[in-house]
Design a protein around this motif. Structure first.
Motif, PDB file in Angstrom:
ATOM      1  N   LYS A   1       0.847  -1.192   0.000  1.00  0.00           N
ATOM      2  CA  LYS A   1       0.000   0.000   0.000  1.00  0.00           C
ATOM      3  C   LYS A   1       0.882   1.242   0.000  1.00  0.00           C
ATOM      4  O   LYS A   1       1.662   1.456   0.910  1.00  0.00           O
ATOM      5  N   LEU A   2       0.772   2.022  -1.066  1.00  0.00           N
ATOM      6  CA  LEU A   2       1.490   3.292  -1.178  1.00  0.00           C
ATOM      7  C   LEU A   2       0.604   4.310  -1.873  1.00  0.00           C
ATOM      8  O   LEU A   2      -0.331   3.947  -2.563  1.00  0.00           O
ATOM      9  N   ASP A   3       0.956   5.540  -1.703  1.00  0.00           N
ATOM     10  CA  ASP A   3       0.235   6.616  -2.381  1.00  0.00           C
ATOM     11  C   ASP A   3       0.935   6.865  -3.712  1.00  0.00           C
ATOM     12  O   ASP A   3       1.758   7.768  -3.844  1.00  0.00           O
TER      13      ASP A   3
ATOM     14  N   ASP B   1       6.895  10.709  -9.974  1.00  0.00           N
ATOM     15  CA  ASP B   1       8.079  10.093 -10.577  1.00  0.00           C
ATOM     16  C   ASP B   1       8.971   9.379  -9.569  1.00  0.00           C
ATOM     17  O   ASP B   1       9.889   8.663  -9.955  1.00  0.00           O
ATOM     18  N   SER B   2       8.729   9.579  -8.273  1.00  0.00           N
ATOM     19  CA  SER B   2       9.587   8.925  -7.279  1.00  0.00           C
ATOM     20  C   SER B   2       9.178   7.474  -7.020  1.00  0.00           C
ATOM     21  O   SER B   2       9.853   6.771  -6.291  1.00  0.00           O
ATOM     22  N   LEU B   3       8.076   7.015  -7.639  1.00  0.00           N
ATOM     23  CA  LEU B   3       7.687   5.605  -7.542  1.00  0.00           C
ATOM     24  C   LEU B   3       8.523   4.822  -8.550  1.00  0.00           C
ATOM     25  O   LEU B   3       8.283   4.849  -9.745  1.00  0.00           O
ATOM     26  N   THR B   4       9.543   4.160  -8.056  1.00  0.00           N
ATOM     27  CA  THR B   4      10.487   3.425  -8.891  1.00  0.00           C
ATOM     28  C   THR B   4      10.501   1.949  -8.486  1.00  0.00           C
ATOM     29  O   THR B   4      10.000   1.594  -7.412  1.00  0.00           O
ATOM     30  N   PRO B   5      11.096   1.107  -9.310  1.00  0.00           N
ATOM     31  CA  PRO B   5      11.237  -0.294  -8.908  1.00  0.00           C
ATOM     32  C   PRO B   5      11.993  -0.441  -7.584  1.00  0.00           C
ATOM     33  O   PRO B   5      11.716  -1.339  -6.805  1.00  0.00           O
TER      34      PRO B   5
ATOM     35  N   VAL C   1      11.739   1.431  -4.968  1.00  0.00           N
ATOM     36  CA  VAL C   1      10.776   1.635  -3.889  1.00  0.00           C
ATOM     37  C   VAL C   1      10.057   0.315  -3.593  1.00  0.00           C
ATOM     38  O   VAL C   1       9.885  -0.069  -2.434  1.00  0.00           O
ATOM     39  N   ILE C   2       9.675  -0.397  -4.640  1.00  0.00           N
ATOM     40  CA  ILE C   2       8.991  -1.683  -4.477  1.00  0.00           C
ATOM     41  C   ILE C   2       9.954  -2.708  -3.871  1.00  0.00           C
ATOM     42  O   ILE C   2       9.597  -3.447  -2.952  1.00  0.00           O
ATOM     43  N   GLN C   3      11.184  -2.754  -4.361  1.00  0.00           N
ATOM     44  CA  GLN C   3      12.172  -3.673  -3.800  1.00  0.00           C
ATOM     45  C   GLN C   3      12.401  -3.397  -2.326  1.00  0.00           C
ATOM     46  O   GLN C   3      12.490  -4.326  -1.524  1.00  0.00           O
ATOM     47  N   ASN C   4      12.494  -2.130  -1.947  1.00  0.00           N
ATOM     48  CA  ASN C   4      12.697  -1.773  -0.547  1.00  0.00           C
ATOM     49  C   ASN C   4      11.514  -2.228   0.306  1.00  0.00           C
ATOM     50  O   ASN C   4      11.693  -2.694   1.430  1.00  0.00           O
ATOM     51  N   ALA C   5      10.306  -2.102  -0.231  1.00  0.00           N
ATOM     52  CA  ALA C   5       9.116  -2.520   0.507  1.00  0.00           C
ATOM     53  C   ALA C   5       9.103  -4.037   0.720  1.00  0.00           C
ATOM     54  O   ALA C   5       8.588  -4.525   1.723  1.00  0.00           O
ATOM     55  N   LEU C   6       9.673  -4.782  -0.219  1.00  0.00           N
ATOM     56  CA  LEU C   6       9.671  -6.249  -0.150  1.00  0.00           C
ATOM     57  C   LEU C   6      10.962  -6.837   0.418  1.00  0.00           C
ATOM     58  O   LEU C   6      11.069  -8.057   0.562  1.00  0.00           O
ATOM     59  N   ALA C   7      11.937  -6.000   0.750  1.00  0.00           N
ATOM     60  CA  ALA C   7      13.269  -6.474   1.132  1.00  0.00           C
ATOM     61  C   ALA C   7      13.263  -7.450   2.300  1.00  0.00           C
ATOM     62  O   ALA C   7      14.109  -8.336   2.372  1.00  0.00           O
ATOM     63  N   GLU C   8      12.314  -7.327   3.202  1.00  0.00           N
ATOM     64  CA  GLU C   8      12.255  -8.238   4.346  1.00  0.00           C
ATOM     65  C   GLU C   8      11.853  -9.650   3.917  1.00  0.00           C
ATOM     66  O   GLU C   8      12.143 -10.625   4.583  1.00  0.00           O
ATOM     67  N   TYR C   9      11.178  -9.773   2.777  1.00  0.00           N
ATOM     68  CA  TYR C   9      10.604 -11.041   2.357  1.00  0.00           C
ATOM     69  C   TYR C   9      11.210 -11.638   1.092  1.00  0.00           C
ATOM     70  O   TYR C   9      11.138 -12.838   0.885  1.00  0.00           O
ATOM     71  N   VAL C  10      11.772 -10.801   0.206  1.00  0.00           N
ATOM     72  CA  VAL C  10      12.247 -11.259  -1.095  1.00  0.00           C
ATOM     73  C   VAL C  10      13.678 -10.786  -1.298  1.00  0.00           C
ATOM     74  O   VAL C  10      14.023  -9.656  -0.981  1.00  0.00           O
TER      75      VAL C  10
END
Length: 133
Positions: free
Chosen positions: A13-15, A21-25, A27-36
């Motif tokens: 969940k993000l805004d 333009d600051s929504l980059t891959p 950002v997604i990797q950082n959000a998933l870093a604990e799991y992937v």
């Protein structure tokens, strides 16, 4: 039934509108870093190879237990039962049940100083608690 056969997913969940333009891959990797663990990922497990079947395939990020540290600190939701048993040995108790069509197993692991209660759904760690003995 379809959810069980549909594989795994993460809801992030993000805004997105507010990020522009600051929504980059990254950002997604950082959000998933604990799991992937992503190839070349400096956020995930240091020096860990991807856990996927082929090189470069993302997999679960599982940090190996540090020999001098508390193994409970390396427990993470999403680990397989085999990965937990690598750290704690075989469960001293295990109870299988079915809830909402899913195979659930509750396991108890004991070490010299602690007791770990772990719940697995289809062999994946979904909940755990650690207490002193």
């Amino acid at each position: 039934m379809k959810r069980q056969q549909g594989g795994s997913r993460f809801n992030i969940k993000l805004d997105a509108r507010g990020m522009g333009d600051s929504l980059t891959p990254q950002v997604i990797q950082n959000a998933l870093a604990e799991y992937v663990s992503f190839p070349g990922n400096t956020v995930g497990a240091a020096g860990a190879a991807p856990a996927g079947d082929a090189p470069g395939v993302p997999g679960l990020a599982v940090r190996p237990a540090d020999n001098g540290s508390d193994p409970a600190q390396s427990l993470k939701k999403g680990m397989s039962r085999e990965q937990v048993e690598t750290q704690y040995g075989l469960a001293v108790e295990a109870h299988d049940r079915t809830e909402n069509g899913m195979s659930m197993t509750s396991c108890t692991y004991k070490s010299k100083d602690e007791k770990v209660q772990a719940d697995f759904v289809n062999g994946v760690l979904v909940q755990y608690s650690v207490s002193s003995r």
